[in-house]
Write an enzyme that holds these catalytic residues in place. Structure first.
Site, PDB file in Angstrom:
ATOM      1  N   HIS A  29       2.032  -0.396  -3.711  1.00 19.09           N
ATOM      2  CA  HIS A  29       0.914  -0.800  -3.550  1.00 19.09           C
ATOM      3  C   HIS A  29       0.596   0.947  -3.471  1.00 19.09           C
ATOM      4  O   HIS A  29       1.324   1.940  -3.408  1.00 19.09           O
ATOM      5  CB  HIS A  29       0.651  -1.258  -2.485  1.00 19.09           C
ATOM      6  N   GLU A  52       6.424  -6.384   3.342  1.00 18.61           N
ATOM      7  CA  GLU A  52       7.323  -5.120   4.150  1.00 18.61           C
ATOM      8  C   GLU A  52       8.255  -5.508   4.953  1.00 18.61           C
ATOM      9  O   GLU A  52       8.143  -6.395   5.895  1.00 18.61           O
ATOM     10  CB  GLU A  52       6.168  -3.766   4.235  1.00 18.61           C
TER      11      GLU A  52
END
Length: 221
Positions: free
Chosen positions: A8, A82
């Site tokens: 990201h 994550e």
């Protein structure tokens, strides 16, 4: 098939050096949005069939310009989020960051049952990430993009690629919007490129802006 893993774009938590792994997570910064906007041009000549993001908002914001350019509706999958920081969540001190990175890189050293304090084990992380990759492969897509996270990419790739070592992944960051490209034949994944530089935006000091998941770790230390 070709699998393109994209980290990201930059977030405010990256700038502050925080272990931000819980939902929904921080939004992209202005730089992060410029990095995301650069993805269509960067990947534009690659025929992408499928885009997958995690449940954390920063991956969805990063994928949005590419999805709009291609007219593709992204899948949102929890499995590529994550790695949970557990008790270390939203900490940015050196001890916390080192404990987090040390735990995840111990998984590739014959210790997949090791757990981030209060967080996940390697077995749990790999099982959920693998499940999404298997789902993607089962579609028959020739090229898929998964917009995920720094620690997740740096942990999954050496565990499943036949040419990337744990030591390389530990020492080689994946910057914001950095790209790692893999291909598979039969059941073996091979890493073609590992991009540790940000895509788009001005030149920046990534050690200050990419956050804990973008930091190198000397696994022999």
């Amino acid at each position: 098939m070709r699998l393109i893993l994209v980290r990201h774009g930059q977030t405010s938590s990256n700038v502050e050096g925080l272990l931000d792994t819980a939902e929904p997570g921080a939004d992209l910064t202005e730089l992060g949005r410029r990095q995301a906007a650069a993805l269509p041009e960067t990947l534009g000549e690659i025929p992408v069939d499928l885009i997958v993001t995690s449940t954390l908002v920063r991956t969805q914001q990063t994928a949005a310009p590419l999805a709009d350019a291609l007219g593709v509706e992204p899948w949102v999958r929890d499995g590529v989020r994550e790695i949970s920081a557990g008790e270390l969540e939203m900490r940015g001190d050196d001890d916390a960051v080192h404990a987090y990175l040390e735990a995840i890189f111990s998984w590739g050293n014959g210790n997949p049952a090791a757990r981030v304090p209060g967080g996940e084990s390697g077995e749990e992380f790999l099982a959920r990430f693998d499940a999404v990759v298997d789902e993607v492969v089962a579609t028959g897509a020739s090229t898929a993009v998964i917009v995920s996270h720094g620690a997740a990419i740096r942990s999954w790739v050496p565990a499943r690629s036949d040419n990337v070592s744990r030591e390389f992944a530990a020492r080689t960051p994946v910057g914001n919007t950095g790209v790692v490209v893999l291909e598979t034949a039969a059941e073996a994944w091979t890493t073609l490129t590992w991009e540790d530089q940000a895509i788009g935006g001005p030149a920046v000091d990534t050690s200050l802006t990419d956050g804990p998941a973008g930091e190198p770790l000397d696994v022999d230390a």
